[in-house]
Design an enzyme around this catalytic site. Structure first.
Site, mmCIF file in Angstrom:
data_model
loop_
_atom_site.group_PDB
_atom_site.id
_atom_site.type_symbol
_atom_site.label_atom_id
_atom_site.label_comp_id
_atom_site.label_asym_id
_atom_site.label_seq_id
_atom_site.Cartn_x
_atom_site.Cartn_y
_atom_site.Cartn_z
ATOM 1 N N HIS A 131 -37.374 -14.263 -37.595
ATOM 2 C CA HIS A 131 -37.344 -15.206 -38.716
ATOM 3 C C HIS A 131 -36.873 -14.560 -40.016
ATOM 4 O O HIS A 131 -36.589 -15.260 -40.994
ATOM 5 C CB HIS A 131 -38.728 -15.826 -38.919
ATOM 6 C CG HIS A 131 -38.679 -17.253 -39.379
ATOM 7 N ND1 HIS A 131 -37.765 -17.718 -40.281
ATOM 8 C CD2 HIS A 131 -39.432 -18.333 -39.039
ATOM 9 C CE1 HIS A 131 -37.949 -19.001 -40.506
ATOM 10 N NE2 HIS A 131 -38.962 -19.404 -39.753
ATOM 11 N N ARG A 132 -36.786 -13.235 -40.047
ATOM 12 C CA ARG A 132 -36.194 -12.576 -41.222
ATOM 13 C C ARG A 132 -34.692 -12.802 -41.257
ATOM 14 O O ARG A 132 -34.075 -12.815 -42.339
ATOM 15 C CB ARG A 132 -36.477 -11.068 -41.185
ATOM 16 C CG ARG A 132 -37.942 -10.683 -41.215
ATOM 17 C CD ARG A 132 -38.110 -9.191 -41.011
ATOM 18 N NE ARG A 132 -37.558 -8.759 -39.726
ATOM 19 C CZ ARG A 132 -37.545 -7.505 -39.300
ATOM 20 N NH1 ARG A 132 -38.034 -6.541 -40.088
ATOM 21 N NH2 ARG A 132 -37.045 -7.177 -38.123
#
Length: 488
Positions: free
Chosen positions: A459-460
């Site tokens: 999700h980064r």
């Protein structure tokens, strides 16, 4: 000078090379030679298993095997001598009958009487050429200190042999800091604490897990911080790997009701990689269930196509192609997180990893530049990758540099799962089982072939919208495979 160098020319030690990138140890699986056998330059002498793969090691010179230092099943540190070869030469000491017993003592004098900077570098250069991977000079100069104690007791302890390992300046700091830590005070003590001893892979693991090495209690030899120490500092006690004192009472009371398998090689590396990935990359997993009937019909047609003669065609091939097309439409999803530079690295190439279950454990070799391959070329590369993995011949290079991965859990009859990212990659796609189910097709309920895909992503790098678009595109292509032409 001739009396000092002759033994070094005759008895040659072959050290465990670094057959991967940054590996620190390897397990000897099988010896192909025995004491007394004649070996030639380039001959394979043994097979070893690293944390990444099984690799055959060639010997870099001719001669007769005079000593094998470690047996099969032994894990040996990189840089440690594993075999001694009598290479002949003019400076022979003793007769042929005594060559076997003289192997250890004859091979060790050169580092004692010859200047330290000259002898060690000679070995790594030849190993790097043969194996194809460099051995850091620091690794080969430090490792012999750990083996000096067990190797010397055989009658090679006399005065001349003892001082030499302690005299060179490069050898003094590492053992002396932990040995004299109790006697340091003031600035010296602070300096020792600020620079704890640890191997580069251990320092990297500590950095990834956010652990300050200065706060870790070392348990390794000479006060060296180990991977286990880092994991102990990062996880609660209940999650720690095995307590060494427990096995004895358990085996005594449980008898044959329990079997213990050592965690090493590929299984150990996989476990460490999954723990690192799970605790460093914030995972998000999304799911989609859809009708894959048209793709299954296309698979049957491709099997009869001459372009695919000699290669295996299955639904995994078209899933792989669909993912490649989706990444082409959304290239920002093909990325990596550079923690050191605090940058997101977008990649214009796709090295497509395929998770493969092998007798030695789960490995993830990848197809280099898969995005540039035609469908027949991708099929051939996929077949070769799977066959090589099943034979246990996957090379370390084949498992490095992956960008995204596919895991086919459907072959086990599993609908789907929440896969963990391969470290350093942005996404992993789980392909579930294909089942005949009632499905609304053209306004009517009909039996159709249905499957589920699950996409886990970092999700980064990939937010919810981007991840959803990639997964939706893969499903749309497999539902209507003609989109391979219109979108690809």
């Amino acid at each position: 000078m001739t009396t000092m160098t002759a033994p070094a020319q005759r008895f040659r030690e072959f050290r465990m090379p670094d057959v991967g990138e940054g590996l620190t140890e390897a397990e000897i699986l099988k010896w192909y030679v025995a004491v007394g056998d004649t070996v030639t330059d380039g001959q394979v002498i043994c097979e070893v298993e690293t944390a990444k793969a099984a690799v055959e090691l060639p010997i870099p010179y001719d001669g007769v095997v005079s000593e094998i230092r470690f047996g099969e099943g032994t894990t040996v540190d990189v840089g440690t001598p594993i075999i001694v070869v009598d290479a002949g030469g003019d400076g022979a000491a003793g007769s042929a009958d005594s060559a076997g017993s003289a192997g250890v003592t004859a091979a060790e004098p050169p580092p004692v009487e010859t200047p330290a900077p000259e002898a060690p570098p000679a070995e790594p250069k030849r190993q790097a050429v043969l194996v194809g991977y460099g051995v850091a000079p620091s690794a080969t100069t430090r490792r012999p200190r750990k083996q000096a104690a067990p190797d010397v007791p055989a009658a090679a302890v006399p005065a001349a042999a003892v001082p030499a390992p302690d005299v060179p300046a490069a050898a003094v700091p590492a053992p002396s800091v932990p040995a004299q830590a109790a006697e340091l005070n003031g600035h010296d003590r602070a300096a020792a604490v600020d620079r704890p001893l640890a191997k580069p892979p251990v320092r990297k693991l500590a950095k990834e897990l956010g652990i300050d090495l200065a706060t870790v209690v070392p348990t390794g030899p000479n006060g060296v911080v180990t991977r286990e120490d880092i994991r102990a500092a990062a996880a609660p006690p209940a999650a720690l790997p095995p307590v060494t004192a427990a096995p004895e009472p358990l085996s005594a009371t449980a008898g044959a009701r329990e079997t213990r398998i050592p965690i090493k090689g590929v299984r150990k590396a996989t476990a460490q990689a999954m723990v690192t990935s799970a605790f460093t990359a914030p995972h998000v997993t999304e799911f989609v269930t859809f009708d894959i009937t048209r793709t299954m019909k296309l698979v049957q047609e491709l099997k009869e196509d001459r372009a695919f003669t000699g290669v295996r065609v299955g639904p995994l091939l078209l899933v792989a192609k669909a993912l490649l097309v989706a990444l082409k439409r959304h290239p920002e999803a093909n990325a990596a997180w550079d923690e050191a530079a605090q940058e997101i690295v977008h990649k214009s190439y796709v090295n497509l990893g395929i998770a493969a279950a092998t007798p030695r454990g789960l490995i993830v070799p990848n197809i280099k530049d898969a995005h540039d391959k035609t469908l027949p070329e991708l099929a051939a590369a996929l077949g070769e990758l799977v066959a090589t993995a099943r034979d246990g011949k996957t090379s370390p290079a084949a498992m490095q540099g992956g960008t995204v991965t596919i895991t086919n859990v459907g072959v086990f009859g599993v609908d789907t799962g929440t896969p963990i990212l391969n470290p350093g990659e942005s996404a992993i796609l789980a392909f579930g089982a294909i089942k005949l189910q009632p499905w609304v097709h053209k306004g009517k309920v009909k039996p159709r072939q249905v499957t589920t895909l699950a996409l886990s992503f970092d999700h980064r790098l990939v937010d919810g919208e981007l991840g959803s678009r990639v997964l939706a595109d893969v499903a749309a292509i497999l539902e209507q495979p003609k989109r391979l032409l219109t979108w690809g």
